[in-house]
Motif scaffolding. Structure first.
Motif, short mmCIF file in Angstrom:
data_model
loop_
_atom_site.label_atom_id
_atom_site.label_comp_id
_atom_site.label_asym_id
_atom_site.label_seq_id
_atom_site.Cartn_x
_atom_site.Cartn_y
_atom_site.Cartn_z
N ASP A 14 0.83 -1.21 0.00
CA ASP A 14 0.00 0.00 0.00
C ASP A 14 0.87 1.26 0.00
OD1 ASP A 14 -2.29 -1.50 -0.05
OD2 ASP A 14 -2.74 -1.27 2.10
N GLY A 15 2.00 1.20 0.69
CA GLY A 15 2.93 2.33 0.69
C GLY A 15 3.46 2.63 -0.70
N ALA A 16 3.78 1.57 -1.45
CA ALA A 16 4.25 1.75 -2.83
C ALA A 16 3.16 2.38 -3.69
CB ALA A 16 4.69 0.42 -3.42
N GLN A 118 3.81 6.49 -16.97
CA GLN A 118 4.09 5.06 -17.14
C GLN A 118 5.38 4.66 -16.41
OE1 GLN A 118 3.96 4.91 -21.42
NE2 GLN A 118 1.77 4.42 -21.46
N GLN A 119 6.38 5.54 -16.42
CA GLN A 119 7.62 5.26 -15.67
C GLN A 119 7.33 5.17 -14.18
OE1 GLN A 119 10.13 8.49 -16.90
NE2 GLN A 119 10.92 7.40 -18.69
N TYR A 120 6.52 6.10 -13.67
CA TYR A 120 6.14 6.06 -12.25
C TYR A 120 5.43 4.75 -11.93
CZ TYR A 120 7.05 11.13 -11.72
OH TYR A 120 7.62 12.37 -11.68
N ALA A 121 4.54 4.32 -12.83
CA ALA A 121 3.80 3.07 -12.62
C ALA A 121 4.76 1.89 -12.58
CB ALA A 121 2.76 2.87 -13.72
N GLU A 122 5.72 1.87 -13.48
CA GLU A 122 6.68 0.76 -13.51
C GLU A 122 7.51 0.73 -12.22
OE1 GLU A 122 8.03 -2.67 -14.52
OE2 GLU A 122 6.48 -1.66 -15.66
N GLN A 123 7.91 1.91 -11.74
CA GLN A 123 8.66 1.96 -10.48
C GLN A 123 7.82 1.42 -9.32
OE1 GLN A 123 9.65 6.12 -10.22
NE2 GLN A 123 11.35 5.96 -11.66
N LYS A 125 5.35 -0.77 -9.55
CA LYS A 125 5.21 -2.22 -9.73
C LYS A 125 6.47 -2.94 -9.26
CE LYS A 125 2.06 -2.02 -13.67
NZ LYS A 125 1.91 -2.32 -15.11
N VAL A 126 7.64 -2.36 -9.58
CA VAL A 126 8.90 -2.96 -9.14
C VAL A 126 8.96 -2.99 -7.60
CG1 VAL A 126 11.40 -2.56 -9.04
CG2 VAL A 126 10.21 -2.44 -11.23
N THR A 164 -0.11 -9.34 -4.40
CA THR A 164 0.71 -8.67 -5.41
C THR A 164 -0.12 -8.36 -6.64
OG1 THR A 164 2.64 -9.90 -4.62
CG2 THR A 164 2.82 -8.89 -6.79
N ASP A 165 -0.89 -9.33 -7.12
CA ASP A 165 -1.73 -9.12 -8.30
C ASP A 165 -2.73 -7.99 -8.06
OD1 ASP A 165 -0.36 -11.21 -9.48
OD2 ASP A 165 -1.96 -12.70 -9.15
#
Length: 185
Positions: A14-16, A118-123, A125-126, A164-165
């Motif tokens: 949730d923090g991410a 999209q970059q923020y989203a990928e970060q 997700k990582v 995670t999903d």
């Protein structure tokens, strides 16, 4: 069955997601928002501070952000910080108030903002996947140490994967909403 802290994993995921939403709030859409200046840091009193800690930020009109600086000696520093923030903003000083008109976004700039989102989203997700990996490693260690059996490990691993999903799908939904907001003319 041994203790495994699902709540801690959920809290970290949730923090991410919250961090991701904060990053998106700072992205400019066609409308003015007080959150637009969240990433701007001002060199105030010998330290870096967010703009909202040295000034009041308001949105009097849909395409205008108003920043009222509390200490008139800080006006120049706040103006400089906003200009140098790479947000493409040009404040106009009027005493202790900075008026920041938001220009129309052209198609190219909108597409660039979508890429940044999209970059923020990928970060994000990582970050969620790192939390998942930590949880899975912890479960493997617990099984190896004999604290839990194979069946328990499998059940708990499936629960971690579901968490995670869910987090990744929330990130995707949030990103889709933001992309739509950015591309709206």
């Amino acid at each position: 069955m041994a203790d495994f802290d699902f709540d801690d994993l959920k809290r970290r995921m949730d923090g991410a997601i919250q961090s991701f939403k904060g990053d998106l709030a700072g992205l400019r859409t066609g409308r003015a928002s007080p959150n637009l200046l969240d990433p701007v840091m001002v060199d105030a009193y010998g330290t870096q501070m967010p703009v909202n800690q040295v000034a009041n930020i308001s949105v009097p009109e849909p395409r205008l952000v108003s920043v009222t600086v509390w200490d008139k000696q800080m006006v120049g520093k706040v103006e400089r910080a906003i200009r140098e923030s790479n947000l493409g903003l040009n404040p106009v000083t009027d005493g202790t108030t900075l008026r920041i008109p938001l220009p129309e976004l052209n198609e190219q700039r909108r597409k660039e903002l979508v890429k940044v989102a999209q970059q923020y989203a990928e970060q994000a997700k990582v970050a969620v996947r790192h939390v998942r990996r930590d949880g899975m490693d912890s479960l493997k260690k617990m099984e190896k140490d004999g604290d839990i059996g194979q069946d328990d490990n499998r059940q708990m691993s499936e629960r971690v994967q579901k968490m995670t999903d869910d987090a990744v799908s929330e990130i995707d939904r949030t990103l889709a909403t933001k992309e739509q907001e950015i591309m709206q003319v």
